[in-house]
Design a protein around this motif. Structure first.
Motif, short mmCIF file in Angstrom:
data_model
loop_
_atom_site.label_atom_id
_atom_site.label_comp_id
_atom_site.label_asym_id
_atom_site.label_seq_id
_atom_site.Cartn_x
_atom_site.Cartn_y
_atom_site.Cartn_z
N HIS A 167 32.43 54.40 45.54
CA HIS A 167 33.56 55.03 46.16
C HIS A 167 34.08 56.28 45.64
O HIS A 167 34.10 56.39 44.28
N PRO A 168 34.21 57.37 46.22
CA PRO A 168 34.66 58.73 45.66
C PRO A 168 35.69 58.57 44.50
O PRO A 168 36.09 59.53 43.78
N MET A 169 36.47 57.53 44.69
CA MET A 169 37.73 57.44 43.71
C MET A 169 36.99 57.27 42.28
O MET A 169 37.75 57.10 41.36
N GLY A 185 40.44 42.02 54.23
CA GLY A 185 40.67 43.53 54.51
C GLY A 185 40.34 44.15 55.74
O GLY A 185 40.51 43.45 56.76
N VAL A 186 39.99 45.62 55.64
CA VAL A 186 40.05 46.21 57.05
C VAL A 186 38.58 46.60 57.41
O VAL A 186 38.32 47.07 58.25
N ILE A 187 37.28 46.12 56.44
CA ILE A 187 36.00 46.38 56.76
C ILE A 187 35.76 45.31 57.59
O ILE A 187 35.62 43.98 57.54
N ASP A 214 23.89 59.20 51.52
CA ASP A 214 23.18 60.31 51.61
C ASP A 214 22.82 60.97 50.18
O ASP A 214 21.71 61.34 49.95
N ASP A 231 35.57 43.44 50.69
CA ASP A 231 36.37 43.86 51.51
C ASP A 231 37.33 44.82 50.83
O ASP A 231 37.79 44.93 49.74
N TRP A 232 38.26 45.66 51.65
CA TRP A 232 39.08 46.86 51.39
C TRP A 232 40.39 46.23 51.73
O TRP A 232 40.71 46.32 52.73
N ASP A 260 32.14 58.09 57.78
CA ASP A 260 31.40 57.96 59.12
C ASP A 260 29.92 58.59 59.12
O ASP A 260 29.30 58.36 60.29
N ARG A 261 29.54 58.91 58.07
CA ARG A 261 28.00 59.26 58.12
C ARG A 261 27.24 58.09 57.53
O ARG A 261 25.89 58.43 57.50
N THR A 307 28.09 58.83 47.97
CA THR A 307 27.71 58.67 49.35
C THR A 307 26.36 58.30 49.35
O THR A 307 25.66 58.43 48.47
N TRP A 366 32.67 52.06 53.37
CA TRP A 366 33.19 51.58 54.59
C TRP A 366 33.78 52.73 55.39
O TRP A 366 34.06 52.83 56.60
N TRP A 367 34.34 53.78 54.62
CA TRP A 367 35.18 54.80 54.92
C TRP A 367 34.27 56.03 55.68
O TRP A 367 34.81 56.86 56.44
#
Lengths: 263, 263
Positions: A133-135, A213-215, A147, A194-195, A174-175, A145, A171-172
């Motif tokens: 994750h970018p954090m 979570g939300v995933i 990619d 899960d997030w 869109d690509r 990512t 999960w966040w």
């Protein structure tokens, strides 16, 4: 790590009882137990070692630190061989102290892979680059990512270098669904978490119990399926509130939730 | 918000003394002071109001909650007019309780913008969609990248809807530089904060003092410059360790660091 409160024999016994067919291992508890003894324990129980976590941390600039990192990754590859797993997960490393150069750090990962990938391939081990994750981009992993992970992995043969798809990290994005299609047989590992929020201080140990979570975990499983992935699915949680629970009870809960939310 | 320990008169006086030509305001302290009184205070001091923060939170599913959100955003647009700023920053909102549908949430933002954008445009106010770091995707803002923000903004006239480039949210993204080029005159606001770790619990108030972290702020400023941006540059920090410092001393420090690290 999901149930790090269990010893390796306890973990093995619980997996067998629950019908969990394989287990992803981390280097530290394996080394503490003895790598060959751990391999015998797990295989005698009829379990597969799905992956070994983790190699990586390949972003250092200092030559001595780079040489140490290469040595440590060769050792990790050897441990994977001993454990009988074909997949070593790589957490690539963050920015070196004082650096602001993400691109340069990513290129140093590629330089290190050029040394490590043949070594791994000769031993039947695949290096699986895990985008985090970018954090975590500054202090743990400059590969954020799927990619980006593929941009690195595709420079090498698929039997040497691939990627990890971990729902918590992707999960966040869109690509990411398109990147899963792009990845195809580069997907060497698929992990679920899960997030959940709020995130804890330091944001390391907040991976949510699947289903909490939300995933949409099943949707991600179906994407990976559609890309042709047929390997094991791991549930990987680091969470202080889970680690205080009874380990066998937690593993049972995780196995039930896996069936309910991902299968 | 960077120096929320200062009252509006203290802030205004300190900006004038330091040669800071404009100030981005937040709705809550402005409303507490009185919107018209705040406008007079700031303009009498010769300062510009660079942006108003914030509208948004447009992802609700419940019709009553959606109507309330539209009303609140119309009020924010009206407040922007009173303050004499042409830019209202939007934080789009997170997933509604129980939802796992990021795409649906983003489309509801577009639906709301279709109502709000003409209202804003008729009043000379631009709605600036701010992509927030992916660590906020579930609970604050489902728009995580500059490209996602542009995917929404480009459905509307540039004088009605644009984007915010905030270094804290975008620094990790290797696609953001190309998205800045894509954005061009859609860039309605440019904000600086640095990335420092470890992140605090809840990850809201860890925006780093510029120069203390890993972001090459000048490089981002030059990218935005190259895209044609000629608007104000804001330093926006939320940080518990900064809010306990003397406000004027902190503002002085920020102004000096701005010159050193970004100009």
């Amino acid at each position: 790590m999901t149930v790090k409160q269990l010893t390796l024999p306890e973990l093995t016994e619980a997996c067998v009882r629950l019908g969990v067919p394989g287990v992803g291992l981390w280097r530290e508890p394996v080394r503490a137990y003895g790598t060959e003894a751990a391999a015998k324990l797990v295989h005698d129980a009829g379990l597969a070692v799905t992956t070994l976590c983790r190699g990586g941390f390949l972003t250092a600039i200092d030559p001595a630190a780079r040489a140490d990192a290469l040595d440590d990754n060769r050792a990790a590859i050897d441990e994977a061989v001993t454990l009988g797993t074909d997949t070593l997960v790589l957490v690539s490393g963050g920015l070196p102290p004082g650096s602001r150069d993400l691109h340069g750090a990513r290129e140093r990962i590629a330089d290190a892979l050029a040394v490590l990938a043949p070594y791994a391939g000769e031993r039947g081990v695949r290096l699986a680059i895990e985008p985090l994750h970018p954090m975590y981009a500054s202090d743990r992993c400059v590969v954020s990512t799927l990619d980006q992970a593929l941009d690195l992995a595709e420079r090498f043969p698929v039997e040497q270098v691939g990627v990890v798809v971990d729902t918590y990290h992707l999960w966040w994005d869109d690509r990411a669904p398109a990147a899963i299609v792009r990845a195809g047989d580069r997907i060497h590992s698929f992990q679920l978490a899960d997030w959940t929020t709020p995130l804890p201080a330091g944001v390391l140990n907040g991976r949510g119990l699947i289903g909490d979570g939300v995933i949409d975990l099943r949707a991600w499983r179906e994407r990976v399926d559609a890309a042709g992935y047929q390997g094991p699915i791991e549930v990987e949680l680091f969470n202080d509130t889970l680690w205080v629970r009874d380990g066998v009870e937690l593993l049972t809960d995780v196995a039930e939730r896996y069936v309910r939310h991902a299968l």
